[in-house]
Motif scaffolding. Structure first.
Motif, PDB file in Angstrom:
ATOM      1  N   LYS A  23       0.830  -1.222   0.000  1.00 57.68           N
ATOM      2  CA  LYS A  23       0.000   0.000   0.000  1.00 57.68           C
ATOM      3  C   LYS A  23       0.850   1.252   0.000  1.00 57.68           C
ATOM      4  O   LYS A  23       0.396   2.325  -0.386  1.00 57.68           O
ATOM      5  CB  LYS A  23      -0.930  -0.002   1.211  1.00 57.68           C
ATOM      6  CG  LYS A  23      -2.061  -1.000   1.039  1.00 57.68           C
ATOM      7  CD  LYS A  23      -3.094  -0.842   2.134  1.00 57.68           C
ATOM      8  CE  LYS A  23      -4.131  -1.954   1.982  1.00 57.68           C
ATOM      9  NZ  LYS A  23      -4.544  -2.517   3.248  1.00 57.68           N
ATOM     10  N   ALA A  24       2.090   1.147   0.464  1.00 59.33           N
ATOM     11  CA  ALA A  24       2.972   2.328   0.520  1.00 59.33           C
ATOM     12  C   ALA A  24       4.131   2.180  -0.467  1.00 59.33           C
ATOM     13  O   ALA A  24       5.184   2.798  -0.289  1.00 59.33           O
ATOM     14  CB  ALA A  24       3.487   2.529   1.928  1.00 59.33           C
ATOM     15  N   LEU A  25       3.931   1.399  -1.520  1.00 60.99           N
ATOM     16  CA  LEU A  25       4.986   1.167  -2.522  1.00 60.99           C
ATOM     17  C   LEU A  25       6.309   0.762  -1.853  1.00 60.99           C
ATOM     18  O   LEU A  25       7.383   1.199  -2.249  1.00 60.99           O
ATOM     19  CB  LEU A  25       5.184   2.410  -3.417  1.00 60.99           C
ATOM     20  CG  LEU A  25       3.964   2.847  -4.237  1.00 60.99           C
ATOM     21  CD1 LEU A  25       4.300   4.073  -5.080  1.00 60.99           C
ATOM     22  CD2 LEU A  25       3.479   1.713  -5.147  1.00 60.99           C
ATOM     23  N   ALA A  27       7.564   1.621   0.914  1.00 59.35           N
ATOM     24  CA  ALA A  27       8.326   2.667   1.625  1.00 59.35           C
ATOM     25  C   ALA A  27       9.000   2.020   2.835  1.00 59.35           C
ATOM     26  O   ALA A  27       8.399   1.243   3.576  1.00 59.35           O
ATOM     27  CB  ALA A  27       7.382   3.786   2.061  1.00 59.35           C
ATOM     28  N   ALA A  63       9.851   2.783  -2.917  1.00 56.30           N
ATOM     29  CA  ALA A  63       9.746   4.187  -3.362  1.00 56.30           C
ATOM     30  C   ALA A  63      10.416   5.142  -2.388  1.00 56.30           C
ATOM     31  O   ALA A  63      10.096   6.319  -2.350  1.00 56.30           O
ATOM     32  CB  ALA A  63       8.287   4.564  -3.573  1.00 56.30           C
ATOM     33  N   GLY A  64      11.318   4.619  -1.568  1.00 58.86           N
ATOM     34  CA  GLY A  64      12.075   5.508  -0.681  1.00 58.86           C
ATOM     35  C   GLY A  64      11.833   5.195   0.773  1.00 58.86           C
ATOM     36  O   GLY A  64      11.081   4.281   1.116  1.00 58.86           O
ATOM     37  N   ALA A  65      12.480   5.969   1.620  1.00 57.25           N
ATOM     38  CA  ALA A  65      12.193   5.884   3.049  1.00 57.25           C
ATOM     39  C   ALA A  65      10.767   6.389   3.262  1.00 57.25           C
ATOM     40  O   ALA A  65      10.222   7.132   2.435  1.00 57.25           O
ATOM     41  CB  ALA A  65      13.195   6.728   3.821  1.00 57.25           C
ATOM     42  N   ASP A  66      10.166   5.988   4.370  1.00 60.78           N
ATOM     43  CA  ASP A  66       8.755   6.292   4.633  1.00 60.78           C
ATOM     44  C   ASP A  66       8.586   7.759   5.016  1.00 60.78           C
ATOM     45  O   ASP A  66       8.897   8.158   6.141  1.00 60.78           O
ATOM     46  CB  ASP A  66       8.250   5.372   5.752  1.00 60.78           C
ATOM     47  CG  ASP A  66       6.747   5.470   5.924  1.00 60.78           C
ATOM     48  OD1 ASP A  66       6.156   6.509   5.544  1.00 60.78           O
ATOM     49  OD2 ASP A  66       6.166   4.501   6.444  1.00 60.78           O
ATOM     50  N   ILE A  67       8.076   8.541   4.076  1.00 64.99           N
ATOM     51  CA  ILE A  67       7.947   9.987   4.296  1.00 64.99           C
ATOM     52  C   ILE A  67       6.930  10.272   5.407  1.00 64.99           C
ATOM     53  O   ILE A  67       7.125  11.176   6.222  1.00 64.99           O
ATOM     54  CB  ILE A  67       7.538  10.702   2.979  1.00 64.99           C
ATOM     55  CG1 ILE A  67       8.616  10.486   1.907  1.00 64.99           C
ATOM     56  CG2 ILE A  67       7.319  12.195   3.214  1.00 64.99           C
ATOM     57  CD1 ILE A  67       8.226  10.932   0.503  1.00 64.99           C
ATOM     58  N   GLY A  85      19.240   5.171  10.404  1.00 67.67           N
ATOM     59  CA  GLY A  85      20.425   4.667   9.717  1.00 67.67           C
ATOM     60  C   GLY A  85      21.042   3.520  10.488  1.00 67.67           C
ATOM     61  O   GLY A  85      21.795   2.735   9.945  1.00 67.67           O
ATOM     62  N   TRP A  88      20.061   0.442   8.679  1.00 70.68           N
ATOM     63  CA  TRP A  88      20.040   0.498   7.211  1.00 70.68           C
ATOM     64  C   TRP A  88      21.220  -0.233   6.580  1.00 70.68           C
ATOM     65  O   TRP A  88      21.169  -0.571   5.407  1.00 70.68           O
ATOM     66  CB  TRP A  88      20.060   1.960   6.741  1.00 70.68           C
ATOM     67  CG  TRP A  88      18.675   2.532   6.682  1.00 70.68           C
ATOM     68  CD1 TRP A  88      17.861   2.822   7.738  1.00 70.68           C
ATOM     69  CD2 TRP A  88      17.946   2.869   5.500  1.00 70.68           C
ATOM     70  NE1 TRP A  88      16.667   3.319   7.288  1.00 70.68           N
ATOM     71  CE2 TRP A  88      16.692   3.363   5.919  1.00 70.68           C
ATOM     72  CE3 TRP A  88      18.232   2.808   4.134  1.00 70.68           C
ATOM     73  CZ2 TRP A  88      15.717   3.784   5.017  1.00 70.68           C
ATOM     74  CZ3 TRP A  88      17.264   3.239   3.231  1.00 70.68           C
ATOM     75  CH2 TRP A  88      16.021   3.719   3.678  1.00 70.68           C
ATOM     76  N   TYR A 105       9.297   1.296  -9.153  1.00 72.71           N
ATOM     77  CA  TYR A 105      10.020   2.424  -8.557  1.00 72.71           C
ATOM     78  C   TYR A 105      11.157   1.955  -7.657  1.00 72.71           C
ATOM     79  O   TYR A 105      10.964   1.109  -6.795  1.00 72.71           O
ATOM     80  CB  TYR A 105       9.059   3.295  -7.746  1.00 72.71           C
ATOM     81  CG  TYR A 105       8.022   3.987  -8.606  1.00 72.71           C
ATOM     82  CD1 TYR A 105       8.402   4.991  -9.494  1.00 72.71           C
ATOM     83  CD2 TYR A 105       6.682   3.628  -8.546  1.00 72.71           C
ATOM     84  CE1 TYR A 105       7.472   5.626 -10.300  1.00 72.71           C
ATOM     85  CE2 TYR A 105       5.730   4.259  -9.340  1.00 72.71           C
ATOM     86  CZ  TYR A 105       6.135   5.253 -10.223  1.00 72.71           C
ATOM     87  OH  TYR A 105       5.206   5.882 -11.018  1.00 72.71           O
ATOM     88  N   GLY A 109      15.729   6.202  -0.745  1.00 76.13           N
ATOM     89  CA  GLY A 109      16.309   5.140   0.076  1.00 76.13           C
ATOM     90  C   GLY A 109      16.193   3.777  -0.587  1.00 76.13           C
ATOM     91  O   GLY A 109      17.008   2.885  -0.327  1.00 76.13           O
ATOM     92  N   PRO A 131      15.004  11.279  -5.611  1.00 79.82           N
ATOM     93  CA  PRO A 131      14.213  12.518  -5.578  1.00 79.82           C
ATOM     94  C   PRO A 131      14.187  13.226  -4.230  1.00 79.82           C
ATOM     95  O   PRO A 131      13.313  14.070  -3.999  1.00 79.82           O
ATOM     96  CB  PRO A 131      12.808  11.985  -5.925  1.00 79.82           C
ATOM     97  CG  PRO A 131      12.775  10.621  -5.316  1.00 79.82           C
ATOM     98  CD  PRO A 131      14.187  10.086  -5.397  1.00 79.82           C
ATOM     99  N   GLU A 132      15.133  12.919  -3.342  1.00 73.62           N
ATOM    100  CA  GLU A 132      15.077  13.476  -1.983  1.00 73.62           C
ATOM    101  C   GLU A 132      14.990  14.997  -1.975  1.00 73.62           C
ATOM    102  O   GLU A 132      14.352  15.582  -1.114  1.00 73.62           O
ATOM    103  CB  GLU A 132      16.319  13.045  -1.181  1.00 73.62           C
ATOM    104  CG  GLU A 132      16.280  11.600  -0.713  1.00 73.62           C
ATOM    105  CD  GLU A 132      16.916  10.621  -1.683  1.00 73.62           C
ATOM    106  OE1 GLU A 132      17.031  10.945  -2.887  1.00 73.62           O
ATOM    107  OE2 GLU A 132      17.305   9.536  -1.229  1.00 73.62           O
ATOM    108  N   GLY A 140      20.455  10.011   2.381  1.00 73.87           N
ATOM    109  CA  GLY A 140      21.102   9.750   3.670  1.00 73.87           C
ATOM    110  C   GLY A 140      21.734   8.378   3.791  1.00 73.87           C
ATOM    111  O   GLY A 140      22.321   8.044   4.807  1.00 73.87           O
TER     112      GLY A 140
END
Ligand code: CO8
Length: 258
Positions: A23-25, A27, A63-67, A85, A88, A105, A109, A131-132, A140
Motif C-alpha cells: 500500500k505504501a509502494l 516505503a 519508493a524511498g524511506a517512509d515519508i 540509519g 540500514w 520504482y 532510500g 528525488p530526496e 542519507g
C-alpha cells in the motif's frame, strides 16, 4: 522473528527476501529495516543458503524511506536515540552474495538500498531515482556517494539535482544494473542467476565479494595485495582441490558445503 513487512521464500540454496508494504509502494520504515537486517543475518549464517535475492513488487522495489514516518521528525529524532540509519546498513555486513532484483520504482532510500546489493537485475519497467531534494532533504544512505561512483558524476548530479528518473535501459547503459529482463520474468531470472552462483563454492564467492568491495576502499596496489592473499590462501582448500581436479577429470565439480 515473525515478519510483517517481508515475505520470505527459499529455492534450494537461494533465499528470496521480498519487501512487502504494497500500500505504501514498499516505503522503507523502521520495522521493515529491522526485519530486513534480521532476515539477512539469518540467511548469512544458514549453511543451506549460498545466495540471497532481495526484491520488491512489480510496482516498486521501494519508493524511498517512509515519508509519513519522517515528516514530523526533528534533529533529535533522527540523530538521537532512535538514530535513523542504525538499521540500514546491516546488508553491508552480509558475506554471501546479495542480488537486488528491481522492478517499478527504485527511489530515494530504495535506490540506496539497491546500491548496497552486490549487483542488480532490473525489470524492463524499473525506474531509478534520487528525488530526496523534492522532499527537502539530501539522500542519507549513500545516494551522493555510491551513485556517482557507479554511474559517474554527471549522470549522478543530474539525477540528484533534477530528480530525473532513469529507466532500466539507461540504468544498464550506465552500469547501475548488470542485466535487464522482461518484467514478468524478473524473479524467475533472478532466482536462476542466484542458483548459478549458489552452485559455486560459497567460501570463494564470499572472498570475491569481500575483495571487490575492498576495491572501493583502498588503492589499486593494496587491493591487488588483498586479492593475492585470498588467492594464495585458496590453495589447499577443498574448493580449490575439487574445482581443479574436476576440471582435469573432465567432470562437473561438486562444491556442496564448500
Ligand atoms: N513514503 C511513504 N509513502 C509513500 C512513499 C514514501 N516514500 N512513496 C509512496 N508512498 C505511498 C503514497 O503516499 C500512497 O499512499 P496513499 O495511497 O495512502 O496515499 C501510495 O504509496 C501510492 O503512492 P502514489 O499514490 O503517490 O502513487 P503514484 O503511482 O501516483 O506515484 C511515486 C508513485 C512517483 C513513486 C510517488 O509515490 C512518489 O513520488 N513517492 C515518493 C518518492 C520519494 O520522494 N522518495 C524519496 C523519499 S526520501 C528518502 O528516501 C530518503 C532516504 C534516506 C535514508 C536514510 C537512512 C539513513
Amino acid at each position: 522473528m515473525q515478519y510483517s513487512d517481508l515475505l520470505i521464500e527459499t529455492h534450494g540454496k537461494v533465499a528470496v527476501i521480498r519487501l512487502n508494504r504494497p500500500k505504501a509502494l514498499n516505503a522503507l520504515n523502521d520495522n521493515m529495516m529491522n526485519e530486513l537486517g534480521d532476515a539477512l543475518y539469518k540467511f548469512d549464517a544458514d549453511s543451506n543458503i549460498n545466495c540471497i535475492v532481495l526484491t520488491g513488487s512489480e510496482k516498486a522495489f521501494a519508493a524511498g524511506a517512509d515519508i509519513a514516518a519522517m515528516a514530523d521528525y526533528n534533529y533529535q529524532d533522527t540523530h538521537g536515540g532512535n538514530y535513523i540509519g542504525r538499521n540500514w546498513e546491516h546488508i553491508l555486513n552480509i558475506r554471501k552474495p546479495v542480488i537486488g532484483a528491481c522492478a517499478g520504482y527504485v527511489l530515494g532510500g530504495g535506490c540506496e538500498l539497491a546500491m548496497m546489493c552486490d549487483f542488480l537485475i532490473a525489470a524492463e519497467n524499473a525506474k531509478f531515482g534520487q528525488p530526496e531534494i523534492k522532499v527537502g532533504v539530501t539522500p542519507g544512505a549513500g545516494g551522493t556517494q555510491r551513485l556517482p561512483r557507479t554511474i559517474g558524476k554527471s549522470k549522478a548530479m543530474d539525477m540528484l539535482l533534477t530528480t530525473r528518473m532513469i529507466d532500466a535501459a539507461e540504468a544498464e547503459r550506465t552500469g547501475l544494473v548488470s542485466r535487464v529482463v522482461p518484467t514478468e520474468k524478473l524473479l524467475e531470472e533472478a532466482i536462476a542467476v542466484a542458483t548459478q552462483i549458489a552452485a559455486m563454492p560459497v567460501s570463494v564467492a564470499m572472498q570475491i565479494k569481500d575483495a571487490v568491495n575492498r576495491a572501493f576502499e583502498t588503492t589499486l596496489t593494496e587491493g591487488v595485495r588483498y586479492e593475492r592473499r585470498y588467492f594464495h590462501a585458496g590453495f589447499g582448500t577443498p574448493a580449490q582441490k575439487e574445482g581443479m581436479h574436476a576440471f582435469l577429470e573432465k567432470r562437473t565439480p561438486n562444491f556442496d558445503g564448500l
